[in-house]
Write a protein that holds these residues in place. Structure first.
Motif, PDB file in Angstrom:
ATOM      1  N   ARG A 231       0.840  -1.206   0.000  1.00  0.00           N
ATOM      2  CA  ARG A 231       0.000   0.000   0.000  1.00  0.00           C
ATOM      3  C   ARG A 231       0.872   1.251   0.000  1.00  0.00           C
ATOM      4  O   ARG A 231       0.566   2.238  -0.659  1.00  0.00           O
ATOM      5  CB  ARG A 231      -0.940   0.001   1.201  1.00  0.00           C
ATOM      6  CG  ARG A 231      -2.080  -0.999   1.068  1.00  0.00           C
ATOM      7  CD  ARG A 231      -3.146  -0.740   2.105  1.00  0.00           C
ATOM      8  NE  ARG A 231      -2.677  -0.970   3.452  1.00  0.00           N
ATOM      9  CZ  ARG A 231      -2.791  -2.125   4.103  1.00  0.00           C
ATOM     10  NH1 ARG A 231      -3.355  -3.159   3.522  1.00  0.00           N
ATOM     11  NH2 ARG A 231      -2.352  -2.257   5.327  1.00  0.00           N
TER      12      ARG A 231
ATOM     13  N   GLU B 205       0.964   4.341  -2.607  1.00  0.00           N
ATOM     14  CA  GLU B 205       0.917   5.762  -2.215  1.00  0.00           C
ATOM     15  C   GLU B 205       2.005   6.549  -2.915  1.00  0.00           C
ATOM     16  O   GLU B 205       1.772   7.640  -3.439  1.00  0.00           O
ATOM     17  CB  GLU B 205       1.148   5.914  -0.706  1.00  0.00           C
ATOM     18  CG  GLU B 205       0.022   5.449   0.185  1.00  0.00           C
ATOM     19  CD  GLU B 205       0.439   5.525   1.656  1.00  0.00           C
ATOM     20  OE1 GLU B 205      -0.203   4.850   2.460  1.00  0.00           O
ATOM     21  OE2 GLU B 205       1.398   6.251   1.981  1.00  0.00           O
TER      22      GLU B 205
ATOM     23  N   ALA C 251       1.428   6.987  -6.499  1.00  0.00           N
ATOM     24  CA  ALA C 251       0.321   7.905  -6.798  1.00  0.00           C
ATOM     25  C   ALA C 251       0.848   9.316  -7.046  1.00  0.00           C
ATOM     26  O   ALA C 251       0.248  10.097  -7.768  1.00  0.00           O
ATOM     27  CB  ALA C 251      -0.697   7.901  -5.659  1.00  0.00           C
TER      28      ALA C 251
ATOM     29  N   PRO D 240      -3.235   0.596   8.386  1.00  0.00           N
ATOM     30  CA  PRO D 240      -2.987  -0.477   9.330  1.00  0.00           C
ATOM     31  C   PRO D 240      -2.140  -0.036  10.514  1.00  0.00           C
ATOM     32  O   PRO D 240      -2.277  -0.555  11.602  1.00  0.00           O
ATOM     33  CB  PRO D 240      -2.253  -1.515   8.504  1.00  0.00           C
ATOM     34  CG  PRO D 240      -1.576  -0.733   7.455  1.00  0.00           C
ATOM     35  CD  PRO D 240      -2.445   0.454   7.185  1.00  0.00           C
ATOM     36  N   GLU D 241      -1.251   0.911  10.332  1.00  0.00           N
ATOM     37  CA  GLU D 241      -0.357   1.288  11.413  1.00  0.00           C
ATOM     38  C   GLU D 241      -0.564   2.731  11.772  1.00  0.00           C
ATOM     39  O   GLU D 241      -0.614   3.592  10.910  1.00  0.00           O
ATOM     40  CB  GLU D 241       1.101   1.084  11.021  1.00  0.00           C
ATOM     41  CG  GLU D 241       1.479  -0.347  10.828  1.00  0.00           C
ATOM     42  CD  GLU D 241       1.776  -0.622   9.376  1.00  0.00           C
ATOM     43  OE1 GLU D 241       1.910  -1.805   9.043  1.00  0.00           O
ATOM     44  OE2 GLU D 241       1.865   0.325   8.583  1.00  0.00           O
TER      45      GLU D 241
ATOM     46  N   ARG E 219       2.732   5.491  11.080  1.00  0.00           N
ATOM     47  CA  ARG E 219       3.289   5.952   9.825  1.00  0.00           C
ATOM     48  C   ARG E 219       3.153   7.469   9.679  1.00  0.00           C
ATOM     49  O   ARG E 219       2.092   8.034   9.830  1.00  0.00           O
ATOM     50  CB  ARG E 219       2.582   5.276   8.669  1.00  0.00           C
ATOM     51  CG  ARG E 219       3.308   5.479   7.364  1.00  0.00           C
ATOM     52  CD  ARG E 219       2.494   4.984   6.225  1.00  0.00           C
ATOM     53  NE  ARG E 219       2.237   3.564   6.341  1.00  0.00           N
ATOM     54  CZ  ARG E 219       1.227   2.958   5.738  1.00  0.00           C
ATOM     55  NH1 ARG E 219       0.355   3.660   5.043  1.00  0.00           N
ATOM     56  NH2 ARG E 219       1.070   1.670   5.849  1.00  0.00           N
ATOM     57  N   GLU E 220       4.239   8.084   9.351  1.00  0.00           N
ATOM     58  CA  GLU E 220       4.189   9.523   9.138  1.00  0.00           C
ATOM     59  C   GLU E 220       3.903   9.826   7.681  1.00  0.00           C
ATOM     60  O   GLU E 220       3.922   8.956   6.836  1.00  0.00           O
ATOM     61  CB  GLU E 220       5.537  10.147   9.528  1.00  0.00           C
ATOM     62  CG  GLU E 220       5.781  10.050  10.998  1.00  0.00           C
ATOM     63  CD  GLU E 220       7.015  10.834  11.411  1.00  0.00           C
ATOM     64  OE1 GLU E 220       7.447  11.697  10.638  1.00  0.00           O
ATOM     65  OE2 GLU E 220       7.517  10.560  12.509  1.00  0.00           O
ATOM     66  N   ASN E 221       3.677  11.061   7.414  1.00  0.00           N
ATOM     67  CA  ASN E 221       3.526  11.492   6.040  1.00  0.00           C
ATOM     68  C   ASN E 221       2.500  10.651   5.305  1.00  0.00           C
ATOM     69  O   ASN E 221       2.684  10.223   4.179  1.00  0.00           O
ATOM     70  CB  ASN E 221       4.876  11.384   5.320  1.00  0.00           C
ATOM     71  CG  ASN E 221       4.837  12.061   3.964  1.00  0.00           C
ATOM     72  OD1 ASN E 221       3.994  12.919   3.724  1.00  0.00           O
ATOM     73  ND2 ASN E 221       5.733  11.656   3.083  1.00  0.00           N
ATOM     74  N   TYR E 222       1.427  10.425   5.981  1.00  0.00           N
ATOM     75  CA  TYR E 222       0.477   9.467   5.441  1.00  0.00           C
ATOM     76  C   TYR E 222      -0.516  10.044   4.449  1.00  0.00           C
ATOM     77  O   TYR E 222      -0.834   9.445   3.432  1.00  0.00           O
ATOM     78  CB  TYR E 222      -0.304   8.807   6.590  1.00  0.00           C
ATOM     79  CG  TYR E 222      -1.418   7.981   6.064  1.00  0.00           C
ATOM     80  CD1 TYR E 222      -1.148   6.746   5.478  1.00  0.00           C
ATOM     81  CD2 TYR E 222      -2.708   8.458   6.048  1.00  0.00           C
ATOM     82  CE1 TYR E 222      -2.145   6.017   4.911  1.00  0.00           C
ATOM     83  CE2 TYR E 222      -3.710   7.729   5.492  1.00  0.00           C
ATOM     84  CZ  TYR E 222      -3.434   6.510   4.918  1.00  0.00           C
ATOM     85  OH  TYR E 222      -4.412   5.802   4.356  1.00  0.00           O
TER      86      TYR E 222
ATOM     87  N   GLY F 272      -0.971  10.105  -0.608  1.00  0.00           N
ATOM     88  CA  GLY F 272      -1.157   9.179  -1.709  1.00  0.00           C
ATOM     89  C   GLY F 272      -2.342   8.253  -1.639  1.00  0.00           C
ATOM     90  O   GLY F 272      -3.116   8.153  -2.570  1.00  0.00           O
ATOM     91  N   TRP F 273      -2.466   7.606  -0.509  1.00  0.00           N
ATOM     92  CA  TRP F 273      -3.474   6.559  -0.482  1.00  0.00           C
ATOM     93  C   TRP F 273      -4.881   7.120  -0.546  1.00  0.00           C
ATOM     94  O   TRP F 273      -5.797   6.495  -1.082  1.00  0.00           O
ATOM     95  CB  TRP F 273      -3.274   5.700   0.763  1.00  0.00           C
ATOM     96  CG  TRP F 273      -4.141   4.504   0.771  1.00  0.00           C
ATOM     97  CD1 TRP F 273      -5.160   4.240   1.620  1.00  0.00           C
ATOM     98  CD2 TRP F 273      -4.070   3.398  -0.127  1.00  0.00           C
ATOM     99  NE1 TRP F 273      -5.738   3.058   1.297  1.00  0.00           N
ATOM    100  CE2 TRP F 273      -5.092   2.517   0.242  1.00  0.00           C
ATOM    101  CE3 TRP F 273      -3.266   3.084  -1.216  1.00  0.00           C
ATOM    102  CZ2 TRP F 273      -5.318   1.321  -0.446  1.00  0.00           C
ATOM    103  CZ3 TRP F 273      -3.495   1.903  -1.893  1.00  0.00           C
ATOM    104  CH2 TRP F 273      -4.498   1.042  -1.501  1.00  0.00           C
TER     105      TRP F 273
ATOM    106  N   TYR G 166      -5.727   9.526  -2.309  1.00  0.00           N
ATOM    107  CA  TYR G 166      -5.947   9.684  -3.741  1.00  0.00           C
ATOM    108  C   TYR G 166      -6.329   8.348  -4.371  1.00  0.00           C
ATOM    109  O   TYR G 166      -7.293   8.243  -5.104  1.00  0.00           O
ATOM    110  CB  TYR G 166      -4.674  10.228  -4.384  1.00  0.00           C
ATOM    111  CG  TYR G 166      -4.640  10.113  -5.868  1.00  0.00           C
ATOM    112  CD1 TYR G 166      -5.327  11.019  -6.664  1.00  0.00           C
ATOM    113  CD2 TYR G 166      -3.944   9.073  -6.476  1.00  0.00           C
ATOM    114  CE1 TYR G 166      -5.312  10.900  -8.030  1.00  0.00           C
ATOM    115  CE2 TYR G 166      -3.925   8.951  -7.846  1.00  0.00           C
ATOM    116  CZ  TYR G 166      -4.613   9.865  -8.626  1.00  0.00           C
ATOM    117  OH  TYR G 166      -4.602   9.735  -9.971  1.00  0.00           O
TER     118      TYR G 166
END
Lengths: 108, 151
Positions: free
Chosen positions: A16, A20, A23, B124-125, B128-131, B134-135, B137
């Protein structure tokens, strides 16, 4: 179920994270591994899974491969989900129509 | 660093109108799910399996094989229910499905199904930084354009 490969591929946090990063823009294996706490071989392995699932594609640029999100990768998963629920709900509607017709003599 | 608020991902929503009253629609949907669910194409264990609510769980069975599809979180007959949804996976991979029933005239009911929880697959975690970028999007693409067309 179809599209299982894509859903399985999405089940891993590293994969994942790769999605990201892709993307934002296409990236090489080296680029990806420099941004993640895993080795280049591990990144390559994940990319292979993502590519196998149709989520990622690559183009060759000279000696290196550049990886990018596959344009229709997630569209496939989305379409599959929509069609799953449509199929289920249509089946339910047909069942209701059948059940309520039984025991009723409907004037035609 | 802790996460910012989980990005809201558009829900996948579908609806269908059925020719019966509210109580009947709810009963047929839940108690009779084994009679109408398209197991041949949309099950875990195949066409010969059966599926039913067993207490709070939706369970598919074939001989000694068992697949738990989800657990009921809220049960509000005849207006609806809400459950976790993870056919083919363990509960750690659950998304969430809610089904609402609303009368439409005297002899019809509109059933609205909403499938949410993609953000759970995406986050899931908590470390995580800088999340945020992207996802969101990616999942935006994933869930785009699926707002309640009727079946």
């Amino acid at each position: 179920m179809s599209n299982q490969a894509a859903l399985d591929a999405l089940g891993d946090p590293s994969r994942r994270r790769i999605l990201e990063l892709l993307a934002d823009h296409p990236r090489s294996v080296g680029d990806l591994s420099s941004l993640m706490p895993i080795s280049r071989p591990a990144v390559s392995k994940h990319l292979k899974v993502l590519e196998g699932a149709g989520l990622v594609g690559h183009t060759s640029r000279g000696t290196r491969n550049l990886y990018a999100l596959a344009p229709d990768g997630l569209a496939g998963v989305q379409q599959w989900l929509v069609s799953t629920w449509d199929r289920a709900l249509t089946s339910f509607a047909e069942y209701v129509a059948g059940s309520t017709a039984i025991g009723r003599s409907e004037p035609s | 660093m802790t996460h910012q608020a989980t990005p809201v991902v558009a829900a996948l929503q579908r609806e269908v109108r059925v020719p019966c009253d509210l109580d009947t629609a709810f009963r047929l949907f839940t108690s009779h799910i084994g009679a109408w669910w398209p197991l041949a194409t949309h099950g875990v264990l195949g066409e010969a399996a059966s599926v039913a609510f067993e207490g709070d769980r939706l369970v598919e069975r074939l001989g000694t094989e068992v697949a738990v599809w989800g657990e009921v979180l809220e049960h509000d007959p005849p207006y609806g229910f809400r459950m976790t949804w993870h056919p083919g996976h363990g509960p750690e991979r659950a998304t969430e499905v809610s089904v609402a029933f609303a009368p439409d005239g005297d002899d019809a009911t509109v059933v609205t199904l909403t499938h949410t929880g993609w953000e759970r697959l995406a986050t899931p975690e908590a470390t995580r930084e800088n999340y945020a970028g992207g996802w969101t999007y990616v999942l935006g693409q994933f869930a785009a354009g699926v707002v309640r067309p009727s079946v």
